[in-house]
Scaffold this active site. Structure first.
Site, PDB file in Angstrom:
ATOM      1  N   HIS A   8       0.836  -1.199   0.000  1.00 49.87           N
ATOM      2  CA  HIS A   8       0.000   0.000   0.000  1.00 49.87           C
ATOM      3  C   HIS A   8       0.878   1.259   0.000  1.00 49.87           C
ATOM      4  CE1 HIS A   8      -2.701   2.859   2.394  1.00 49.87           C
ATOM      5  NE2 HIS A   8      -3.346   2.665   1.266  1.00 49.87           N
ATOM      6  N   ASP A  37      -0.930   5.935  -5.716  1.00 53.48           N
ATOM      7  CA  ASP A  37      -1.977   6.936  -5.937  1.00 53.48           C
ATOM      8  C   ASP A  37      -1.516   7.972  -6.950  1.00 53.48           C
ATOM      9  OD1 ASP A  37      -3.588   6.009  -3.556  1.00 53.48           O
ATOM     10  OD2 ASP A  37      -1.758   6.648  -2.529  1.00 53.48           O
ATOM     11  N   HIS A  50      -0.406  10.831  -2.680  1.00 57.23           N
ATOM     12  CA  HIS A  50      -1.732  10.477  -2.175  1.00 57.23           C
ATOM     13  C   HIS A  50      -2.678  11.669  -2.064  1.00 57.23           C
ATOM     14  CE1 HIS A  50      -4.759   9.694   0.957  1.00 57.23           C
ATOM     15  NE2 HIS A  50      -4.784   8.467   0.460  1.00 57.23           N
TER      16      HIS A  50
HETATM   17  O1  G3P Z   1      -6.383   1.495  -2.834  1.00 57.14           O
HETATM   18  C1  G3P Z   1      -6.566   1.179  -1.503  1.00 57.14           C
HETATM   19  C2  G3P Z   1      -6.345   2.379  -0.620  1.00 57.14           C
HETATM   20  O2  G3P Z   1      -5.143   2.980  -0.991  1.00 57.14           O
HETATM   21  C3  G3P Z   1      -7.452   3.386  -0.696  1.00 57.14           C
HETATM   22  O3  G3P Z   1      -7.347   4.422   0.230  1.00 57.14           O
HETATM   23  O4  G3P Z   1      -6.682   6.651   1.020  1.00 57.14           O
HETATM   24  O5  G3P Z   1      -5.092   4.779   1.214  1.00 57.14           O
HETATM   25  O6  G3P Z   1      -5.599   5.749  -1.013  1.00 57.14           O
HETATM   26  P1  G3P Z   1      -6.126   5.434   0.353  1.00 57.14           P
HETATM   27 MG    MG Z   2      -4.534   4.492  -2.388  1.00 58.86          MG
END
Ligand code: G3P
Ligand code: MG
Length: 242
Positions: A8, A37, A50
């Protein structure tokens, strides 16, 4: 089916999120895939960060959309995390794809267009993935339902995933109606019933953000298609022992 361990934002517990050191570390630690992201710069270039704003993860201020890639490249995207990573630079999506191309990694590119609905973001990212011949191992995800519709209009084959943290009984049908091939859900929405429903409908199901041992084991035992984790090394070890 084996649950994919997807880093992640890279190995974001140990290195600054969405940067090359975090991706390198995730790969070295045995991750099956990388989630990252994407926001769009002033000169329409997808860049890996992000937040819409620069404040949290760089020494800049204001919004990504108001700077060119060249300007964003001057920023330090590592010092906020630790002095060890001082002067780490933001990466463009293209640089990331160059890095990933020769590695056997699954990719999940999350379009961050739920707060600012960047014009043409889907098209720009799609074109780049096509050029790199990486569409066959990439999922494009978003919290923005309209964006999923736009992707499936662009190319029915796109592996689009609907991201959500909201409970709804018709989630699988709703995602299908948008043209999604997968749902990416917050951990608290996970149930055996939902996994079974996804299986029946041939919809993939991946879960975020799964860092605790008990939660990692549960996702693996429920046969989820993937988990997004900040600790890919730990998750990889659990996976090979289960
Ligand atoms: O894609 C899973 C997760 O990354 C979604 O939430 O805010 O961590 O980008 P966030
Ligand atoms: Mg994400």
């Amino acid at each position: 089916m084996l649950t994919k361990i997807i880093a992640h934002r890279g190995a974001s517990k140990r290195a600054p999120e969405n940067t090359l050191p975090a991706f390198e570390l995730a790969y070295d630690l045995g991750a099956d895939g990388i989630e990252t992201d994407v926001q769009l710069t002033k000169d329409q270039i997808p860049v890996l960060i992000h937040d819409e704003g620069l404040k949290r993860t760089t020494n800049g201020y204001g919004f990504v959309k108001d700077y060119t890639l060249n300007e964003l490249k001057q920023l330090d995207a590592g010092s906020w995390f630790s002095p060890f990573y001082a002067n780490t630079r933001l990466l463009s999506l293209k640089e990331f794809l160059i890095w990933a191309k020769d590695k056997p990694l699954y990719l999940n590119i999350e379009l961050k267009n739920n707060k600012i609905d960047y014009k043409n973001l889907e098209k720009i990212v799609y074109k780049l993935l096509k050029e790199f011949e990486l569409l066959n191992r990439t999922t494009l995800s978003t919290f923005n339902p309209k964006s999923i519709k736009r992707m499936s209009k662009l190319d029915k084959q796109i592996d689009a995933a609907f991201l959500t943290s909201k409970r709804r009984n018709d989630l699988v049908e709703y995602a299908q109606s948008l043209g999604a091939k997968a749902i990416h859900i917050k951990y608290r929405l996970l149930s055996r019933k939902l996994v079974d429903h996804c299986r029946k409908e041939e919809m993939a199901i991946r879960v975020y953000t799964v860092n605790k041992t008990t939660q990692i084991k549960r996702c693996i035992n429920l046969n989820c298609n993937g988990i997004f984790t900040d600790v890919p090394g730990k998750a990889h070890q659990i996976k090979i022992q289960e």
